[in-house]
Design a protein around this motif. Structure first.
Motif, short mmCIF file in Angstrom:
data_model
loop_
_atom_site.label_atom_id
_atom_site.label_comp_id
_atom_site.label_asym_id
_atom_site.label_seq_id
_atom_site.Cartn_x
_atom_site.Cartn_y
_atom_site.Cartn_z
N ASP A 53 34.79 48.34 55.58
CA ASP A 53 33.92 47.38 56.26
C ASP A 53 33.78 47.75 57.74
O ASP A 53 33.29 46.97 58.54
CB ASP A 53 34.44 45.94 56.10
N ILE A 126 40.14 43.67 48.04
CA ILE A 126 39.38 42.59 47.40
C ILE A 126 38.25 43.15 46.53
O ILE A 126 37.65 42.43 45.75
CB ILE A 126 38.79 41.58 48.42
N SER A 130 35.20 45.48 41.22
CA SER A 130 33.76 45.42 41.43
C SER A 130 33.09 46.59 40.73
O SER A 130 33.63 47.69 40.71
CB SER A 130 33.44 45.46 42.93
N TYR A 131 31.89 46.34 40.18
CA TYR A 131 31.16 47.42 39.49
C TYR A 131 30.87 48.61 40.40
O TYR A 131 30.67 49.72 39.94
CB TYR A 131 29.84 46.87 38.93
N ALA A 132 30.83 48.34 41.73
CA ALA A 132 30.34 49.34 42.67
C ALA A 132 31.42 50.28 43.20
O ALA A 132 31.10 51.25 43.88
CB ALA A 132 29.65 48.65 43.84
N VAL A 133 32.68 50.00 42.89
CA VAL A 133 33.74 50.86 43.41
C VAL A 133 34.62 51.42 42.30
O VAL A 133 34.76 50.82 41.24
CB VAL A 133 34.65 50.13 44.45
N HIS B 210 27.76 50.79 49.34
CA HIS B 210 27.51 49.59 48.54
C HIS B 210 28.76 49.24 47.73
O HIS B 210 29.19 50.00 46.88
CB HIS B 210 26.31 49.81 47.62
N ARG B 211 29.32 48.06 48.03
CA ARG B 211 30.58 47.64 47.40
C ARG B 211 30.40 46.49 46.42
O ARG B 211 31.35 45.98 45.86
CB ARG B 211 31.58 47.22 48.49
N GLY B 212 29.15 46.02 46.28
CA GLY B 212 28.90 44.93 45.34
C GLY B 212 29.35 43.58 45.86
O GLY B 212 29.86 42.75 45.10
N ILE B 213 29.17 43.33 47.17
CA ILE B 213 29.61 42.09 47.81
C ILE B 213 29.03 40.84 47.12
O ILE B 213 29.76 39.89 46.84
CB ILE B 213 29.18 42.09 49.30
N LYS B 215 27.74 40.31 44.10
CA LYS B 215 28.22 40.05 42.74
C LYS B 215 29.68 39.58 42.79
O LYS B 215 30.09 38.71 42.04
CB LYS B 215 28.10 41.32 41.89
N LEU B 216 30.43 40.19 43.69
CA LEU B 216 31.85 39.87 43.83
C LEU B 216 32.06 38.38 44.14
O LEU B 216 33.03 37.77 43.70
CB LEU B 216 32.44 40.72 44.96
N ILE B 228 35.45 37.44 51.56
CA ILE B 228 34.34 38.36 51.28
C ILE B 228 33.38 38.37 52.46
O ILE B 228 32.94 39.43 52.90
CB ILE B 228 33.62 37.96 49.97
N ALA B 231 34.50 40.46 55.17
CA ALA B 231 34.52 41.90 54.87
C ALA B 231 33.12 42.51 54.83
O ALA B 231 32.97 43.70 54.56
CB ALA B 231 35.24 42.15 53.55
N VAL B 232 32.09 41.69 55.07
CA VAL B 232 30.72 42.22 55.04
C VAL B 232 30.57 43.32 56.09
O VAL B 232 30.07 44.40 55.81
CB VAL B 232 29.70 41.09 55.25
N ALA B 522 28.02 49.04 56.83
CA ALA B 522 28.65 48.18 55.82
C ALA B 522 27.84 46.89 55.64
O ALA B 522 27.65 46.42 54.52
CB ALA B 522 30.08 47.86 56.23
#
Lengths: 174, 526
Positions: A53, A126, A130-133, B210-213, B215-216, B228, B231-232, B522
Motif C-alpha cells: 500500500d 489482510i 483475495s483472488y488478486a494475490v 491490483h489487490r482486489g480491495i 471484493k475483499l 481495508i 490499506a488503500v 496503490a
C-alpha cells in the motif's frame, strides 16, 4: 566573481546534525560490523514492490534521511537488480506483478537474499485469500527473512537487516 | 468557491426536473440525489449535466441496487458540493460516454473488468485492472464469483501482450519504463514515444498492484473494513478511513462528538503535511538539489515521529473508528503538538526560502509539466494539481465535512499549472494545515471521542480531501455487512493528467513532473 581559492580556505559549510539518536547509532554500528564481516564492506539492496500500500516504501525511503542515513553503515539502495545482494520485497504478490517479481529475482547475481518486509509480504496480510494475490513473497521466491509490521518502522527494518547478516554469517561458516 | 447559498440538492432537482420526473428522484443520507434513468432519457440527461458544468467524479457498478435486479451503473456527477447519481440498468446494452467525457474511459474499462459490462461505441475496450495473466470472462465483482484463488497464466505469449497505442513517424522511438523502476517506488509502466529527447506521447499503464480491495470488503463487518480502507493507499490512511466511517455514520445517523471531529481533523491535516513534505523532498531530489531535499525529509521524519507520539502509528493508523476515534489523545500530548508545530513552522519557512532562492531549482521547476486548466473538468483533476492550474476545487471548502465549516482552509490557487506552481501550492497548504491545527488545538472541547451506535443498513457516498485531492467512498451496508465498497481516490483521475502534462517536455524531466503530481499507484490499482 567568487574566488575559488578563498572558498577552499573557509571552514566547511555544514550544520551540526541534531537528529541522531543513540539507539539507531548503536544498531548501525552493529550492522556495519556484520556487513563488513559478511559482505566485505557494503551490501547493495534492491527494493521491489510486489503490491504494497506504499507505506512500506515510504519507511524504506526514510532510511536514507538524515536521521538514519544508512549509507554510513555500508547499506546502499541500487537501481538495478543486477547490482543487488539483497531483495526487499514489500506487499502481497499480486497476479499482475508475479512475472515481474520473478524476472527481478532472476536478474540478481548469486549469492542473493530475499527479505519480506511488512505483514502483506510476510504472509499476504489482510489480502490473503483475495483472488488478486498469490499471497506472501514466499509463494514465488525463497524468502530468507521476514520483517513483520503494518508497516515496520525504519528501526525495525534495520534490525531485520542485522538479523539477516547474522544468519548469512552462520551460513558462511558452514 | 464558497458563498453558494442555495441548497445544491434543490438546484439539481430544478435542473434535472426539466428532463426527468421529480417523483423518481430520492435524497440519500448525505443529501446526494439518486435517480433511475432509462436508455431514452440517458443521453439528454448527460448532455444537460455536461452543459451545466457538472463533473463526472465516479462511475461504478453494483448488483441488485435498489431500482434494478441485475447490475446497475452509477454515474456520479458533482457541482459545487451537490451530487446526483444517475442509475442505469446495465443488463441491457449500454452506450459509452467516453468520447464525450474523457474521464469515463478508465471508469468504463474498470466496470467492464469488474462486472463484464460491454459499452457500445467505446473507443478503448482493452482490459484495465485485469492484466493478461487473468483468464477471459473473469469478472471478480459479480456476486456469483466467490472470492478465492483463481488460475492465472504463468507466462504471457507475445501475441497476447497488452497493445499500447502505436505512435509512428520519422525519428519516433519508444522508451518502455517499468513496472519495476530504478528507485524505491511503486510499480507501473510508462510507454514514452520520444523524438530526440522530447516526449511526443506518453501512455501510462497501471494496476500492477491490483489487490482486489473492493471484493475483499464484501461480506465483511463495517468495523473490520476500516483496515481495508486504511490499506488503500499508505499515506492516505486517515483520509480513506474517514471517508469510509463518515459514510457509515451518515447511513446510521451516528452523531460524531465534537472532540472526535476536532482530533480527526488534526490527523487529516498532519497526514497532509507529511505527504506534501515527502513530495517536496522528492521533487528537489529529482532536480539534484539534496540540500533542500534533506531539510524537508528531516522535517517529514519529525512529523511522522510526532504522529507516532500522538497515536502510536507513524501513519496514524488504527485511530479513526465508526462514531469517532478508537481512543483519545491526552491534553499534554496535544500541548506538545502545539509546541512542535511552532518550531516546525519556523524551520519550514527557512527551508522554503533556501529552495525558492536557488536558481537551478527554479530553472528546472518553472514551465515544466504544465497541466492546462481546460483539462481539469473533463478529466476530473482535483487536489493540489488542480489548484496549481487555476481550479478552485477543495472538498473541504466546496463540500465541507466534519468541522471544516468552522475551520475552513484558505486554498492557494495558482494559474500556471507547472511544477513550481504545484510546489508553491503544497508549500502554502503545509503552512495552512499548521494554522488549522493550531486553531483546533486552541479550541479543543472536552468530552467523549466516540459515540457507540448500531450500524444500520443503507448506502451513501462521502467525499474527503486527501493530500492528493478528492477521495470518494461509496458504502452500501446490507444485513449489517458490507455489500459494496467502492473507493475512488484522487489519483485514479489525476493519473490521466500526467499523459498531457509531459508532452513536449524532455524525458529527464519526467521524474520531477511525476513527483510533483504525487500520484498513488496503490490508491489507483486497488
Amino acid at each position: 566573481m567568487v574566488n575559488a581559492f578563498s572558498c577552499m580556505l573557509k571552514s566547511k559549510v555544514t550544520e551540526n546534525v541534531l537528529v541522531r539518536n543513540d539507539a539507531i547509532e548503536k544498531l548501525g554500528r552493529l550492522l556495519k560490523r556484520e556487513v563488513d564481516a559478511v559482505f566485505g564492506g557494503s551490501i547493495a539492496i534492491r527494493e521491489l514492490d510486489s503490491g504494497s500500500d506504499n507505506a512500506t516504501e515510504i519507511e524504506i525511503n526514510a532510511l536514507n534521511n538524515a536521521f538514519y542515513d544508512v549509507e554510513r553503515f555500508g547499506i546502499s539502495f541500487v537501481a538495478s537488480p543486477r547490482h543487488a545482494d539483497v531483495l526487499l520485497v514489500t506487499g502481497a504478490v499480486t497476479h499482475n506483478m508475479a512475472i515481474a517479481v520473478k524476472k527481478t529475482y532472476e536478474a540478481m547475481p548469486s549469492p542473493k537474499f530475499v527479505i519480506a518486509v511488512g505483514d502483506d509480504a510476510c504472509d499476504g496480510g489482510i489480502f490473503a485469500g483475495s483472488y488478486a494475490v498469490l499471497g506472501g513473497a514466499e509463494k514465488i521466491l525463497p524468502v530468507d527473512m521476514k520483517i513483520p509490521g503494518n508497516p515496520p518502522t525504519p528501526a525495525q527494518i534495520l534490525e531485520g537487516l542485522l538479523a539477516l547478516m547474522r544468519r548469512a554469517k552462520e551460513g558462511k561458516r558452514k | 468557491m464558497a458563498g453558494e447559498t442555495v441548497d445544491p440538492a434543490a438546484h439539481i432537482f430544478e435542473i434535472i426536473g426539466t428532463v426527468l420526473s421529480v417523483e423518481s428522484m430520492t435524497r440519500g443520507c448525505s443529501n446526494e440525489i439518486y435517480v433511475p434513468v432509462s436508455e431514452e432519457e440517458f443521453e439528454p440527461v448527460i448532455n444537460l449535466l455536461t452543459a451545466r458544468k457538472f463533473v463526472l467524479i465516479a462511475l461504478f457498478g453494483a448488483e441488485g441496487f435498489r431500482y434494478f435486479l441485475g447490475t446497475s451503473l452509477l454515474y456520479v456527477f458533482e457541482k459545487r458540493g451537490g451530487m446526483v447519481i444517475l442509475v442505469r440498468d446495465a443488463d441491457r446494452p449500454v452506450s459509452s460516454i467516453a468520447a464525450m467525457i474523457p474521464s469515463a474511459s478508465w471508469f468504463e474499462r474498470e466496470c467492464r473488468d469488474g462486472f463484464g459490462i460491454e459499452f457500445t461505441g467505446a473507443f478503448d475496450t482493452r482490459r484495465l485492472f485485469l492484466h493478461e495473466t487473468y483468464p477471459e470472462n473473469f469478472h471478480p465483482l459479480k456476486k456469483s464469483f466467490v472470492n478465492g484463488p483463481i488460475p492465472t497464466k504463468p507466462s504471457i505469449d507475445p501475441a497476447d501482450e497488452y497493445p499500447f497505442r502505436k505512435v509512428n513517424g520519422e525519428g519516433v522511438y519508444q522508451v518502455p519504463v517499468g513496472p519495476v523502476h530504478a528507485g524505491i517506488i511503486e510499480p507501473g509502466h510508462f510507454r514514452f514515444s520520444v523524438i530526440g529527447e522530447t516526449i511526443f506521447n506518453l501512455e501510462v499503464r497501471m494496476f500492477y498492484k491490483h489487490r482486489g480491495i473492493e471484493k475483499l470488503a464484501e461480506g465483511k463487518s463495517p468495523e473490520w473494513c476500516i483496515r481495508i480502507a486504511e490499506a488503500v493507499s499508505g499515506d492516505e490512511s486517515v483520509a480513506n478511513a474517514t471517508a469510509f466511517c463518515m459514510a457509515i455514520e451518515k447511513i446510521s445517523r451516528i452523531p460524531v462528538p465534537d472532540r472526535a471531529w476536532q482530533l480527526r481533523t488534526i490527523l487529516l491535516e498532519m497526514e497532509r503535511i507529511a505527504s506534501h513534505l515527502g513530495d517536496q523532498a522528492g521533487m528537489l531530489l529529482d532536480v539534484a538539489f539534496p540540500l533542500g531535499a534533506s531539510q524537508f525529509s528531516v522535517l517529514r521524519e519529525e512529523v511522522v515521529r510526532e504522529n507516532e507520539r500522538l497515536t502510536g502509528s507513524r501513519f496514524l493508523r488504527g485511530m479513526v473508528a465508526i462514531g469517532g476515534l478508537s481512543r483519545d489523545i491526552r491534553k499534554e500530548q496535544l500541548y506538545e503538538l502545539g509546541r512542535f508545530l511552532d518550531q516546525f513552522r519556523k524551520r519550514y519557512r527557512i527551508g522554503l526560502k533556501i529552495v525558492l532562492s536557488t536558481a537551478s531549482v527554479i530553472d528546472r521547476f518553472g514551465t515544466t509539466g504544465i497541466i492546462r486548466p481546460g483539462l481539469l473538468r473533463p478529466l476530473n483533476i482535483t487536489g493540489p494539481a488542480a489548484r496549481a492550474s487555476g481550479g478552485k476545487v477543495d472538498t473541504r471548502v466546496n463540500c465541507p465535512y466534519g468541522i471544516y465549516t468552522r475551520y475552513p482552509p484558505i486554498p492557494k490557487i495558482l494559474k500556471d499549472g507547472d511544477v513550481i506552481s504545484r510546489f508553491t501550492v503544497k508549500a502554502a497548504e503545509i503552512l495552512d494545515s499548521v494554522e488549522i491545527i493550531r486553531k483546533l488545538l486552541a479550541s479543543m472541547p472536552e468530552g467523549e471521542v466516540r459515540r457507540e451506535a448500531l450500524v444500520l443498513d443503507g448506502y451513501t457516498l462521502s467525499l474527503v480531501e486527501s493530500p492528493r485531492g478528492e477521495n470518494l467512498a461509496f458504502v452500501w451496508v446490507k444485513n449489517g455487512k458490507i455489500e459494496r465498497y467502492k473507493v475512488r481516490t484522487a489519483s485514479f483521475c489525476n493519473w490521466q493528467a500526467i499523459e498531457h502534462a509531459v508532452q513536449g517536455n524532455i524525458v529527464p524531466d519526467f521524474p520531477v513532473i511525476n513527483k510533483s503530481l504525487n500520484l498513488s499507484y496503490a490508491g489507483t490499482d486497488l
